[in-house]
Structures are given as C-alpha cells and as structure tokens.
Design an enzyme around this catalytic site. Sequence first.
Site, PDB file in Angstrom:
ATOM      1  CD  GLU A 174      17.134  -7.350 -56.913  1.00  0.00           C
ATOM      2  OE1 GLU A 174      18.035  -7.848 -56.166  1.00  0.00           O
ATOM      3  OE2 GLU A 174      15.751  -7.196 -56.947  1.00  0.00           O
ATOM      4  CD  GLU A 317      12.803 -13.375 -54.421  1.00  0.00           C
ATOM      5  OE1 GLU A 317      11.943 -13.847 -54.927  1.00  0.00           O
ATOM      6  OE2 GLU A 317      13.158 -13.656 -53.225  1.00  0.00           O
TER       7      GLU A 317
END
Length: 349
Positions: A174, A317
């Site tokens: 994310e 991430e």
Amino acid sequence: MSKVMGLVPEIRPVDAAARAAARERQAQLLKPPGSLGRLEDVAAWVAGVTGRARPGVPRTRVVVAAADHGVVAEGVSAFPQEVTGQMLGAFGAGWAAITVLAEHAGADVVLVDAGVIAPPDGVAAVDVGLPTPSRNLAVEPALMEDEVRSAIRAGRALAGRAQADGVDLLIAGEMGIGNTTPAACLTAALCGLSPEAVVGRGTGVDDAGLWRKRAVIARALDLHGPHLDDPLEILRRLGGGELAVLAGLALGAGEHGLGLICDGVIATAAIAVAAELAPELKPRLLAGHRSVEPAHEHLLSRLGLRPLVELDLRLGEGSGAATALLLVNAACRLHDGMATFAEAGVAGA
C-alpha cells in the site's frame, strides 16, 4: 450478516494432504529433523496453500494499492498529500523499495489507484473508481456503503486475475499519506484498544503530531463507536480506499486458493478485517515481518501469526513482505533441491 451476503466468498481450505506430504519429505531430507527450523514450516505452508507437496519456487505477485485520505486535513502526517501520487509514479518507474525488492525476489508488481488525488501520467495502474480522497473519518465515514463493497469486489477480482495468471502467492502492499491513522483506528476497533496503545509516529511525525494523531483517533472511535460491532462497518467508517481493496484482495486469495504474505501495519489491518469477515482465511496467511508500529503486534496476535523477520521496518509498500519472500523462496528451494538420506546414500539416524 445480511450486509456481507454475496460479498464474502467461500474460502478454499488449504490442502492438508500436500502439507502432510511436505512434512514427511522434510523429515527425510539430508539433515537432522527440524534443523532448518522455520524454513521447514514455510515450505510446508507453501505446499498447503498451493496444493503441491513439492511446490518449487512459488510465483508471487505484489499488489500495491494507493489512496489518499481526508483525515490528512487533521494534521496527522509529516508529508504533504501530493506525495501519494508522486510515489505511485516512482513505483511505476521501478525506483521504490518495493519494486527493487520485488524484482530481486522474482515477483511481479501490479499497481492500483484506489483513490489518489493526483495520479501520475503514464503509469499503468488499475483504477477502481474510488473517491479522491476518502472522507475525513474524524467527522464522517471514510467510505459510502457502495464504495466499500465496490472496493472489496475489486480486490477479489485482482486475486482472481492473479490466479488466472498462474500466481501462487500474493503480497498486499500500500501507499497513502496519512494511512497509518486509519490503520490505527481499525486496529483499535478490532482489538478493543485505546489510541495510545495503537498509535506510532508513522512516517515520522513529531511530538505535537503524535498528540494530534491520538486525539483524531479518539474522536473517530467516539464518533463511530455505536457501529463498530460489524467488520464491514469498521472498514467503511474507519478505513479508506486502499485498505478496502486490500481486504478484498485477502478474501480473493482465499477464494482462489492463493497464499498471502502480510506486510506491515496498514496492510495487516486490512487483512485482519478480511479475517474477521472470513475466519477460515487465516491458514492461508503468513506474516512477513513485524513492524515497529505498535498496532502491528496487536494485529499479528489477533491473527495468530508469527513474523518471519524483525528488521525494525516501518516503510510499508509491501517491502517487509517482499523481504520475507526471499526466505520463502529459499525454503522452497531447499525443500525441492535437497536430497533425502536414501537418495544420497547416507545412513539416517
């Protein structure tokens, strides 16, 4: 329960026979039993989620969902909101930590625009049509009911596409400036904890920012408190675009028979919501790492997961899960490539 009818799929159980066969092979390999520790457990987990007793190195896909959040207006982030779109561009160019790690680990990367205010031009990202940004969860629900349902279905579809492409494992990644605040809200609501117990500095807020962040989370929990007995409402009210997509991705992993490696606090918060909606999903989950964010420990405990690595990571991430993927790949290579005592002509114990 009526709210989730048609939204939460049937979860495919792991293959117990393949997992047992992998355990049996581990007991025969050219080493003392159990001497490779958790690498043996990981190989058996991969066998169970793939249905292959000797799965080989799994094909893995990282899905990075990016979104902006209305709660940033409350001063909860050390970075400006335009960084979300700029980082999405860096992912597309291959310049970010997750893209470097994914390439090193042999995983491909799919980018998702789950509500980015200023998405970059020329970046191939799946646009799931969510609001930009999500609404300010401190004053109203972050998403409308049709939006959260649409996001979950989009995540499930991404998992279905991965399965059709021959993928074995997913990593949920994310990006979203301010998204440690909704993740902390989700954790507090799911685990029954105070803001102080779940709030960290995220990407580096100062003392005043940390105080504001705690106050915002307390306001949000108080505002939405009467509705927080339903996982879908928790996600809708206290989540955001990327969190809802990743919850759907987790459900889709179970639906399509894939394994899912959990990353840090934000992705794990989304996965924890999915596991509340479908508890039978849990055997398909593997914790890649333990973040330094305090909420992450509570989420892992609720999911019953023990992390593979602890490197004091707090990037997100999908970077921690991608780092753990290197160990997953090593475990599978050992499982498939080592000889048994019989094959090597070595006397066993």
